[in-house]
Every structure is written in structure tokens, then in C-alpha cells.
Design an enzyme around this catalytic site. Structure first.
Site, PDB file in Angstrom:
ATOM      1  N   ASP A   1       4.865 -14.330  11.582  1.00 58.00           N
ATOM      2  CA  ASP A   1       2.667 -14.944  11.296  1.00 58.00           C
ATOM      3  C   ASP A   1       1.913 -13.962  11.507  1.00 58.00           C
ATOM      4  O   ASP A   1       1.742 -13.093  12.457  1.00 58.00           O
ATOM      5  CB  ASP A   1       2.985 -16.026  12.407  1.00 58.00           C
ATOM      6  CG  ASP A   1       1.396 -16.415  12.232  1.00 58.00           C
ATOM      7  OD1 ASP A   1       0.065 -15.615  11.126  1.00 58.00           O
ATOM      8  OD2 ASP A   1       1.369 -17.699  12.751  1.00 58.00           O
TER       9      ASP A   1
ATOM     10  N   GLU B   1       0.972  -1.453  -0.087  1.00 56.02           N
ATOM     11  CA  GLU B   1      -0.095   0.090   0.010  1.00 56.02           C
ATOM     12  C   GLU B   1       1.026   1.014   0.140  1.00 56.02           C
ATOM     13  O   GLU B   1       1.799   0.957   1.125  1.00 56.02           O
ATOM     14  CB  GLU B   1      -1.348   0.018   1.342  1.00 56.02           C
ATOM     15  CG  GLU B   1      -2.264   1.114   1.341  1.00 56.02           C
ATOM     16  CD  GLU B   1      -3.163   1.245   2.565  1.00 56.02           C
ATOM     17  OE1 GLU B   1      -3.294  -0.130   2.359  1.00 56.02           O
ATOM     18  OE2 GLU B   1      -3.343   1.833   2.762  1.00 56.02           O
TER      19      GLU B   1
ATOM     20  N   HIS C   1      -1.946  10.994  -0.503  1.00 58.42           N
ATOM     21  CA  HIS C   1      -1.959  10.181  -1.001  1.00 58.42           C
ATOM     22  C   HIS C   1      -1.061  10.114  -1.939  1.00 58.42           C
ATOM     23  O   HIS C   1      -1.149   9.063  -3.424  1.00 58.42           O
ATOM     24  CB  HIS C   1      -3.258   9.397  -1.042  1.00 58.42           C
ATOM     25  CG  HIS C   1      -3.373   8.141   0.760  1.00 58.42           C
ATOM     26  ND1 HIS C   1      -3.829   7.700   0.959  1.00 58.42           N
ATOM     27  CD2 HIS C   1      -2.149   8.652   1.142  1.00 58.42           C
ATOM     28  CE1 HIS C   1      -4.299   6.705   1.994  1.00 58.42           C
ATOM     29  NE2 HIS C   1      -3.036   7.247   2.421  1.00 58.42           N
TER      30      HIS C   1
ATOM     31  N   LYS D   1      -7.242  -0.651  11.018  1.00 59.04           N
ATOM     32  CA  LYS D   1      -7.006  -1.028  10.249  1.00 59.04           C
ATOM     33  C   LYS D   1      -5.153  -0.310   9.823  1.00 59.04           C
ATOM     34  O   LYS D   1      -4.012  -0.841   9.332  1.00 59.04           O
ATOM     35  CB  LYS D   1      -7.782  -0.856   9.083  1.00 59.04           C
ATOM     36  CG  LYS D   1      -7.467  -1.609   7.494  1.00 59.04           C
ATOM     37  CD  LYS D   1      -6.479  -0.439   6.915  1.00 59.04           C
ATOM     38  CE  LYS D   1      -6.202  -0.970   5.332  1.00 59.04           C
ATOM     39  NZ  LYS D   1      -5.174  -0.061   4.802  1.00 59.04           N
TER      40      LYS D   1
HETATM   41  C1  MEV Z   1      -5.761   3.921   5.215  1.00 61.00           C
HETATM   42  O1  MEV Z   1      -4.906   2.469   4.910  1.00 61.00           O
HETATM   43  C2  MEV Z   1      -5.316   4.098   6.366  1.00 61.00           C
HETATM   44  C3  MEV Z   1      -6.821   4.575   7.246  1.00 61.00           C
HETATM   45  O2  MEV Z   1      -7.636   4.937   6.334  1.00 61.00           O
HETATM   46  C4  MEV Z   1      -6.513   4.528   8.917  1.00 61.00           C
HETATM   47  C5  MEV Z   1      -7.494   5.805   9.209  1.00 61.00           C
HETATM   48  O3  MEV Z   1      -8.638   5.713   8.644  1.00 61.00           O
HETATM   49  O4  MEV Z   1      -6.471   5.793  10.522  1.00 61.00           O
HETATM   50  C6  MEV Z   1      -6.085   5.776   7.117  1.00 61.00           C
END
Ligand code: MEV
Length: 433
Positions: free
Chosen positions: A286, A81, A384, A270
Site C-alpha cells: 500500500d 515517470e 531527462h 518527492k
Molecule cells: C523529479 O521527479 C524528482 C526531483 O525533483 C527530486 C529533487 O529535486 O531532489 C529531481
């Protein structure tokens, strides 16, 4: 580490970056040579999994600026990513200016389970298990003598009774937990061998029937915590409308939102796992085990919540904290055989599994800090754009210098998508010919 060689690291070519790491004393000349052949050989890979066909590769990059417990680290991250490594490095840079991450790593105790069913007398079974606890631990240790020789082994036993749930029509389970010190290993094989080694004895002691014997990936006795404390003047961005205090307060609110709203908490976590999984993967550990444990830990209150917390210190600083189970190893599994994992170990330069945990939990906190700071100020998309534009350019078929040309024009285009990238590439190719 002489960090001056790492200036404008992102602008260098991959070879220049590796040379800079040698010049900065992060890698040796031998490590540099190692980077020419990080591929997993067919023969090795064929012995790692079944029905092997080919390798599935991921980019391996380096996150900079990590100051963890007063030691500088360059952190290997394996991830597909865009922006994750940039975000980790940018977050870590600010935190390094605020004296870095401070970590607390618990004793590394792993948990194994034997599930017993149809136990005729639960009270008697429980008292037998407690009475014969030392014998059970001894049997477990006899099943894996080498870990005992090295100073680890089974140390404690707990009994849990899971009541029947009439709605789900589940029976009563009697769960025997063993606590095991696996030293430098993540220890799945050690624990599974021990648990299988005591199963028949537990059936004898309880009169029950074993359903299964396996480690638990919910490693609540192997926790890692990272904390950072950031003065507000470090939160103010040069061209931002927000003051440092506003960024701090909004970031705290972002943490609160992820505490109360599971939909937001999943995305918040995430982002944390973007960093954690990438280092876990690079280190040869792992990552499924770490992810499963982390998300279970996020649900420990009965609701899925943020893994991190953000609050205001008495002096007005922003304090961030992240705790999660991190049962990683520094030996075993693919760590000692995968060439990229070995290289990652050299790059990170960790001496023990605890030190690896300290870095990994810090990366998670840096990632979360960067994501929240962007989200509550300028939004996530601006940062991004650059790499997304490059990815789109490559997807459109651009190669060599055309990648940068397409990406640059794409960033200014009305619609940044694949169709526009293809159109731009056609124009650029026509012009170049
Ligand atoms: C993107 O991979 C991760 C984010 O969505 C984390 C977040 O929203 O805190 C930017």
C-alpha cells in the site's frame, strides 16, 4: 547472480532483458514464462475493488546495481515517470563501488488507536487502563488468535491525552495505543480487528465514548534506515568542472537546504518517494500508507524537513543516511494474488518483510543521491532529455523506428516540445514514404 549478462541492460529489448536475467541467474525459466502473463485477470480484479471496469497499467522496470547489506539485488519498480529507474541504477552503481548500502531495520511493531471522548475523569481512566493493561492486551489477542499462534500479537499499551485546543474548538481526546507485532504482514486488518475488539472494554474502563478504532499509518515503531559512505573520487564525473570534493560539499549543502526550507524539502522528499513508491507499488504493498507515514515523519520536528541527511566523514568521504517508517508486508493484501507483485517478489528475491524494507529504503537513498548530484552539478534536465524526447515523440503519434528518429532530432531542436515533435514526425513520415 552473474552480472556480466546484465551489461548494457538498457540497450536490450524487453525480451532480451528478461532472458539476460535468466542467464544471470536472477530469474528462473519459469519466472520468464510468468512474465508473458502479468496481467490482472478481469475476474480477479473484479474481486479486488468495487465497480471494476478495466485495468490501469504502469510500466514495470528493473533497477540494477543494488548492493544492500552485501547482497546483490535487481529491484522491480512500477512507475510512469522517465529517468527514475535510470537514476536509481546510476546512484546504486556508484554506491556499490563504495561497498553498498548498510541498513538497520527496527522491530516491526505497528500501532493501533482507539480514540475516546467525553471521558469523565482522565486520571482515573488512565490509571484503570494501566491497571488492566494485561486484560486489554489479552482481549486484543483473542480478537485475532491466528497472529498470536504465529508468534505475533499485541505487546504493549500506551495512553495519550490530547488536550483541548480552544482556538480550533477541539475537545479532549484520550487515545489508547496498542503496539502490535504483525510479523510478515503490513497488518492493517489484524490491527483494525484488534482495536474494534477492545473498544467496548475501553469504554467500560474509562467511562468515555469511542469515536473510532483504527490503525495509525504513522508507523514510528517500524523504521528502516539505509546508510552509504562514498569516497570523493567516485563523485568526480569525467567531463565535469566540479572536483569530487566540490560535488560532496555541494551535495551536503543541498541536504542542508532541504532541512531548512520546506519548499525544497517537499521536492527533495518527492525524489526519494519516486524510488520508494515505485518499489512499494511493484511489491503489491500500500503505497498511500507508506507515503502518508513518510511525509508525517518528515514533519516530526514541527517543520517539514528532508528525510535524508548528507554529511562529511572524518576521512572526507560523503555519508548519506535515510530513515523513514516502512510498514510493508511480504504477505497479505494484493501481494499474494497480483501476478505482477508475485513476479516482483521473484525478481527481487526477498525472504522477509525486513529484507524488503532494507531494499526499499536503499532505493530511496540512491534516488536522492542521484537527484542531488545532478542538481548541484549539471542540472536535472540533461539526463531527462532522452526519455522526455521519446515520450514527446510518442505523444506526437510516432510509432516503431520513427520514435527514435523523432527523439534524436528533438534533442537537438531549439524547442523540445510537442509542437516540434509533431513537425519533426511530419517531415520524417514524408521522407520515409
Ligand atoms: C523529479 O521527479 C524528482 C526531483 O525533483 C527530486 C529533487 O529535486 O531532489 C529531481
Amino acid at each position: 547472480m552473474d552480472k556480466t549478462y546484465l551489461d548494457k541492460f538498457y540497450k536490450k529489448s524487453p525480451t532480451e532483458r528478461k532472458k539476460a536475467l535468466v542467464a544471470a541467474d536472477v530469474l528462473t525459466a519459469d519466472d520468464f514464462l510468468l512474465t508473458h502473463n502479468l496481467h490482472l485477470a478481469d475476474e480477479l480484479a473484479d474481486n479486488m475493488i468495487e465497480n471494476y471496469l478495466a485495468n490501469y497499467e504502469l510500466p514495470l522496470g528493473a533497477a540494477l546495481n543494488f548492493l544492500v547489506d552485501d547482497k546483490d539485488y535487481i529491484v522491480p519498480m512500477a512507475i510512469e515517470e522517465p529517468s527514475v529507474i535510470a537514476a536509481a541504477s546510476a546512484g546504486a552503481k556508484i554506491i556499490a563501488q563504495a561497498s553498498g548500502f548498510k541498513t538497520t531495520i527496527s522491530d516491526r511493531i505497528m500501532i493501533g488507536q482507539v480514540a475516546l471522548k467525553e471521558v469523565p475523569d482522565l486520571t482515573l481512566a488512565k490509571s484503570n487502563l494501566i491497571q488492566y493493561k494485561q486484560d486489554i492486551l489479552k482481549k486484543a489477542n483473542e480478537a485475532h488468535p491466528s497472529i498470536v499462534k504465529r508468534g505475533g500479537g499485541a505487546t504493549d499499551l500506551f495512553v495519550r491525552i490530547i488536550e483541548a485546543d480552544p482556538e480550533a474548538a477541539t475537545p479532549v481526546f484520550l487515545m489508547v495505543h496498542l503496539h502490535v507485532s504483525t510479523l510478515e504482514a503490513m497488518g492493517a486488518n489484524i490491527i483494525n480487528t484488534m482495536m474494534e475488539g477492545i473498544t467496548a472494554y475501553l469504554e467500560e474502563l474509562t467511562g468515555g465514548t469511542a469515536l473510532m478504532s483504527i490503525l495509525s499509518n504513522y508507523a514510528t515503531e517500524c523504521l528502516a534506515t539505509a546508510v552509504c559512505q562514498i569516497p570523493v573520487h567516485l563523485l568526480k564525473r569525467p567531463h565535469s568542472n566540479y572536483s569530487g570534493e566540490e560535488v560532496r560539499d555541494r551535495l551536503i549543502e543541498a541536504g542542508q537546504l532541504a532541512y531548512v526550507d520546506p519548499y525544497r524539502a517537499v521536492t527533495h522528499n518527492k525524489g526519494i518517494m519516486n524510488g520508494i513508491d515505485a518499489v512499494v507499488l511493484a511489491s503489491g504493498n500500500d503505497w498511500r500508507a507508506i507515503s502518508a507515514g513518510a511525509h508525517a515523519y518528515a514533519s516530526r520536528s514541527g517543520q517539514y524537513r528532508a528525510l535524508s541527511t548528507w554529511k562529511k566523514a572524518e576521512n572526507g568521504d560523503l555519508i548519506g543516511q535515510l530513515t523513514l517508517p516502512l510498514p510493508v508486508g511480504s504477505v497479505g493484501g494484493s501481494i499474494s494474488i497480483h501476478p505482477a507483485a508475485q513476479f516482483s517478489k521473484r525478481l527481487l528475491g526477498y525472504e522477509s518483510a525486513k529484507e524488503l524494507e532494507a531494499v526499499i529504503v536503499s532505493v530511496g537513498l540512491a534516488q536522492n543521491f542521484s537527484a542531488l548530484k545532478a542538481l548541484v552539478t549539471e542540472g536535472i534536465q540533461k539526463g531527462h532529455m532522452g526519455l522526455q524526447a521519446r515520450s514527446l515523440a510518442i505523444s506526437a503519434g510516432a510509432t516503431g523506428t520513427a520514435i527514435e528518429q523523432v527523439a534524436e532530432q528533438l534533442k537537438r531542436a531549439k524547442n523540445m516540445n510537442l509542437a516540434t515533435a509533431k513537425e519533426l514526425l511530419l517531415n520524417i513520415t514524408a521522407l520515409n514514404n
